[in-house]
Design a protein around this motif. Structure first.
Motif, PDB file in Angstrom:
ATOM      1  N   ASN A   1      33.577  22.031 -15.978  1.00  0.00           N
ATOM      2  CA  ASN A   1      33.484  21.261 -14.743  1.00  0.00           C
ATOM      3  C   ASN A   1      32.018  21.198 -14.286  1.00  0.00           C
ATOM      4  OD1 ASN A   1      33.286  20.982 -11.741  1.00  0.00           O
ATOM      5  ND2 ASN A   1      35.498  20.719 -11.927  1.00  0.00           N
ATOM      6  N   PRO A   2      31.438  19.998 -14.175  1.00  0.00           N
ATOM      7  CA  PRO A   2      30.010  19.886 -13.873  1.00  0.00           C
ATOM      8  C   PRO A   2      29.570  20.566 -12.587  1.00  0.00           C
ATOM      9  CG  PRO A   2      30.831  17.815 -14.697  1.00  0.00           C
ATOM     10  CD  PRO A   2      32.030  18.686 -14.462  1.00  0.00           C
ATOM     11  N   TRP A   3      30.376  20.494 -11.524  1.00  0.00           N
ATOM     12  CA  TRP A   3      29.973  21.122 -10.268  1.00  0.00           C
ATOM     13  C   TRP A   3      29.879  22.647 -10.424  1.00  0.00           C
ATOM     14  CZ3 TRP A   3      33.539  17.022 -10.332  1.00  0.00           C
ATOM     15  CH2 TRP A   3      33.099  15.855  -9.711  1.00  0.00           C
ATOM     16  N   ASP A   4      30.818  23.215 -11.130  1.00  0.00           N
ATOM     17  CA  ASP A   4      30.795  24.655 -11.394  1.00  0.00           C
ATOM     18  C   ASP A   4      29.670  25.008 -12.359  1.00  0.00           C
ATOM     19  OD1 ASP A   4      31.817  27.274 -11.069  1.00  0.00           O
ATOM     20  OD2 ASP A   4      32.927  27.097 -12.953  1.00  0.00           O
ATOM     21  N   LYS A   5      29.457  24.167 -13.340  1.00  0.00           N
ATOM     22  CA  LYS A   5      28.433  24.384 -14.365  1.00  0.00           C
ATOM     23  C   LYS A   5      27.035  24.404 -13.753  1.00  0.00           C
ATOM     24  CE  LYS A   5      28.203  20.999 -17.256  1.00  0.00           C
ATOM     25  NZ  LYS A   5      28.421  20.065 -18.389  1.00  0.00           N
ATOM     26  N   VAL A   6      26.774  23.510 -12.822  1.00  0.00           N
ATOM     27  CA  VAL A   6      25.455  23.442 -12.174  1.00  0.00           C
ATOM     28  C   VAL A   6      25.218  24.681 -11.315  1.00  0.00           C
ATOM     29  CG1 VAL A   6      24.093  22.197 -10.453  1.00  0.00           C
ATOM     30  CG2 VAL A   6      25.249  20.940 -12.280  1.00  0.00           C
ATOM     31  N   ILE A   7      26.237  25.142 -10.611  1.00  0.00           N
ATOM     32  CA  ILE A   7      26.106  26.387  -9.852  1.00  0.00           C
ATOM     33  C   ILE A   7      25.752  27.533 -10.781  1.00  0.00           C
ATOM     34  CG2 ILE A   7      27.401  28.135  -8.562  1.00  0.00           C
ATOM     35  CD1 ILE A   7      26.827  25.909  -6.757  1.00  0.00           C
ATOM     36  N   SER A   8      26.442  27.616 -11.914  1.00  0.00           N
ATOM     37  CA  SER A   8      26.177  28.668 -12.890  1.00  0.00           C
ATOM     38  C   SER A   8      24.752  28.585 -13.417  1.00  0.00           C
ATOM     39  CB  SER A   8      27.179  28.559 -14.045  1.00  0.00           C
ATOM     40  OG  SER A   8      26.946  29.546 -15.017  1.00  0.00           O
TER      41      SER A   8
ATOM     42  N   ARG B   1      30.283  34.585  -6.203  1.00  0.00           N
ATOM     43  CA  ARG B   1      31.482  34.180  -6.937  1.00  0.00           C
ATOM     44  C   ARG B   1      32.436  33.336  -6.092  1.00  0.00           C
ATOM     45  NH1 ARG B   1      30.923  34.598 -12.431  1.00  0.00           N
ATOM     46  NH2 ARG B   1      29.511  36.336 -12.874  1.00  0.00           N
ATOM     47  N   GLN B   2      31.928  32.818  -4.972  1.00  0.00           N
ATOM     48  CA  GLN B   2      32.743  31.931  -4.164  1.00  0.00           C
ATOM     49  C   GLN B   2      33.031  30.639  -4.943  1.00  0.00           C
ATOM     50  OE1 GLN B   2      34.065  32.559  -1.036  1.00  0.00           O
ATOM     51  NE2 GLN B   2      33.343  34.639  -1.484  1.00  0.00           N
ATOM     52  N   PRO B   3      34.152  29.980  -4.690  1.00  0.00           N
ATOM     53  CA  PRO B   3      34.458  28.719  -5.383  1.00  0.00           C
ATOM     54  C   PRO B   3      33.321  27.715  -5.221  1.00  0.00           C
ATOM     55  CG  PRO B   3      36.350  29.470  -4.115  1.00  0.00           C
ATOM     56  CD  PRO B   3      35.212  30.372  -3.736  1.00  0.00           C
ATOM     57  N   TYR B   4      33.057  26.955  -6.269  1.00  0.00           N
ATOM     58  CA  TYR B   4      31.944  26.003  -6.217  1.00  0.00           C
ATOM     59  C   TYR B   4      32.119  24.989  -5.084  1.00  0.00           C
ATOM     60  CZ  TYR B   4      35.008  22.666  -8.645  1.00  0.00           C
ATOM     61  OH  TYR B   4      36.042  21.833  -8.979  1.00  0.00           O
TER      62      TYR B   4
ATOM     63  N   HIS C   1      27.547  11.495  -9.784  1.00  0.00           N
ATOM     64  CA  HIS C   1      26.838  10.359 -10.380  1.00  0.00           C
ATOM     65  C   HIS C   1      26.198  10.746 -11.712  1.00  0.00           C
ATOM     66  CE1 HIS C   1      24.390   6.742 -10.696  1.00  0.00           C
ATOM     67  NE2 HIS C   1      23.332   7.523 -10.866  1.00  0.00           N
ATOM     68  N   TYR C   2      25.468  11.845 -11.733  1.00  0.00           N
ATOM     69  CA  TYR C   2      24.697  12.177 -12.938  1.00  0.00           C
ATOM     70  C   TYR C   2      25.606  12.584 -14.100  1.00  0.00           C
ATOM     71  CZ  TYR C   2      20.931  13.782 -15.893  1.00  0.00           C
ATOM     72  OH  TYR C   2      20.057  13.920 -16.946  1.00  0.00           O
ATOM     73  N   PHE C   3      26.697  13.264 -13.812  1.00  0.00           N
ATOM     74  CA  PHE C   3      27.591  13.771 -14.859  1.00  0.00           C
ATOM     75  C   PHE C   3      28.806  12.857 -15.065  1.00  0.00           C
ATOM     76  CE2 PHE C   3      25.114  17.401 -13.630  1.00  0.00           C
ATOM     77  CZ  PHE C   3      24.969  18.150 -14.788  1.00  0.00           C
ATOM     78  N   LYS C   4      28.692  11.604 -14.658  1.00  0.00           N
ATOM     79  CA  LYS C   4      29.832  10.683 -14.701  1.00  0.00           C
ATOM     80  C   LYS C   4      30.451  10.587 -16.096  1.00  0.00           C
ATOM     81  CE  LYS C   4      31.271   6.021 -13.309  1.00  0.00           C
ATOM     82  NZ  LYS C   4      32.176   5.846 -14.464  1.00  0.00           N
ATOM     83  N   LYS C   5      29.634  10.554 -17.122  1.00  0.00           N
ATOM     84  CA  LYS C   5      30.156  10.400 -18.484  1.00  0.00           C
ATOM     85  C   LYS C   5      31.014  11.600 -18.880  1.00  0.00           C
ATOM     86  CE  LYS C   5      26.400   7.426 -20.095  1.00  0.00           C
ATOM     87  NZ  LYS C   5      25.207   7.321 -20.970  1.00  0.00           N
TER      88      LYS C   5
ATOM     89  N   LEU D   1      35.126  11.397 -19.330  1.00  0.00           N
ATOM     90  CA  LEU D   1      35.653  11.768 -20.645  1.00  0.00           C
ATOM     91  C   LEU D   1      36.656  12.908 -20.565  1.00  0.00           C
ATOM     92  CD1 LEU D   1      35.539  11.537 -23.780  1.00  0.00           C
ATOM     93  CD2 LEU D   1      33.669  13.226 -23.702  1.00  0.00           C
ATOM     94  N   LEU D   2      36.322  13.915 -19.759  1.00  0.00           N
ATOM     95  CA  LEU D   2      37.125  15.144 -19.729  1.00  0.00           C
ATOM     96  C   LEU D   2      38.025  15.243 -18.502  1.00  0.00           C
ATOM     97  CD1 LEU D   2      34.289  17.483 -21.048  1.00  0.00           C
ATOM     98  CD2 LEU D   2      36.218  16.546 -22.338  1.00  0.00           C
ATOM     99  N   ASN D   3      37.998  14.196 -17.685  1.00  0.00           N
ATOM    100  CA  ASN D   3      38.906  14.106 -16.534  1.00  0.00           C
ATOM    101  C   ASN D   3      38.711  15.260 -15.549  1.00  0.00           C
ATOM    102  OD1 ASN D   3      40.910  12.757 -15.066  1.00  0.00           O
ATOM    103  ND2 ASN D   3      42.532  14.033 -15.934  1.00  0.00           N
ATOM    104  N   TYR D   4      37.474  15.598 -15.262  1.00  0.00           N
ATOM    105  CA  TYR D   4      37.206  16.657 -14.285  1.00  0.00           C
ATOM    106  C   TYR D   4      37.282  16.103 -12.862  1.00  0.00           C
ATOM    107  CZ  TYR D   4      35.906  20.370 -17.513  1.00  0.00           C
ATOM    108  OH  TYR D   4      35.946  21.367 -18.457  1.00  0.00           O
ATOM    109  N   LYS D   5      37.716  16.934 -11.974  1.00  0.00           N
ATOM    110  CA  LYS D   5      37.808  16.598 -10.550  1.00  0.00           C
ATOM    111  C   LYS D   5      37.026  17.629  -9.747  1.00  0.00           C
ATOM    112  CE  LYS D   5      40.973  13.503 -11.605  1.00  0.00           C
ATOM    113  NZ  LYS D   5      40.672  12.050 -11.627  1.00  0.00           N
TER     114      LYS D   5
END
Length: 213
Positions: free
Chosen positions: A97-104, A183-186, A200-204, A208-212
């Protein structure tokens, strides 16, 4: 940023390593099953110490004047190994998940959070380092046989290993897993404009992977 990969002639698979998806842990674990002719790229010195305790180390990653390297893209791998191996080996990677990935990525890359806030990290565009789409695509088309998800890491990796007949025992080391202190939720760490920036940036990847969010 250090990344990596494995090409196993023994099991006929190619593991493409992506950013902030437990890639180093996967690589260390799968290295245990590699044969002498398999290609294992170097990882960080700290993580190599874990792998050395298993009797494994980087090997065969130098090819003439060119090297296989950590987080090498599908396009580069295909050019180095040729169409026959590329077309016949099972190719896989993981994403998150991009939002979680960026936090990490923020907690991994920024050691002093008082000097650089998450908002400043985003404003500098550093979040772009978590964009994995170019690793497993060529001309924006996915070219791997399987994209596992970080959120279902164990079951997805087991499915991959079953596919290529690796006797996977479920073990994964905790490589690079101690950087994230919050460790709070992203979802608690983004405001609306930041959320839309990642959208916007991780739209592709999201499409593709149907992340929400």
């Amino acid at each position: 940023m250090i990344k990596g990969m494995i090409i196993s002639h023994k099991y006929r698979f190619i593991f493409l390593k992506t950013t902030k998806t437990a890639g180093t842990s996967i690589e260390i674990s799968l290295s245990r099953y590699c044969g002498e002719s398999d290609i294992i790229t170097p990882i960080s010195q700290r993580d190599e110490k874990i792998r050395q305790t298993l009797g494994k180390s980087p090997q065969n990653y130098q090819l003439g004047t060119k090297n296989f390297y950590n987080h090498i893209s599908a396009k580069e791998i295909k050019a180095l190994i040729g169409d026959e191996i590329w077309g016949s080996y099972y190719k896989f990677c993981f994403d998150r998940n991009p939002w979680d990935k960026v936090i990490s990525l923020y907690y991994f890359a920024v050691k002093n959070h008082k000097k650089e806030s998450f908002n400043q990290f985003l404003e500098r565009g550093k979040y772009k380092g978590a964009f994995n789409f170019p690793v497993y695509t060529i001309n924006d088309i996915p070219v791997v046989d399987y994209i596992g998800k970080y959120e279902s890491l164990q079951s997805d990796l087991k499915a991959v290993c079953d596919k290529v007949a690796i006797p996977f025992d479920g073990w994964l080391p905790k490589a690079k897993g101690n950087f994230r202190k919050n460790r709070q939720p992203y979802t608690t760490q983004y405001n609306e404009s930041q959320k839309e920036m990642i959208q916007h940036y991780f739209k592709k990847e999201i499409d593709l992977l149907n992340y929400k969010y």
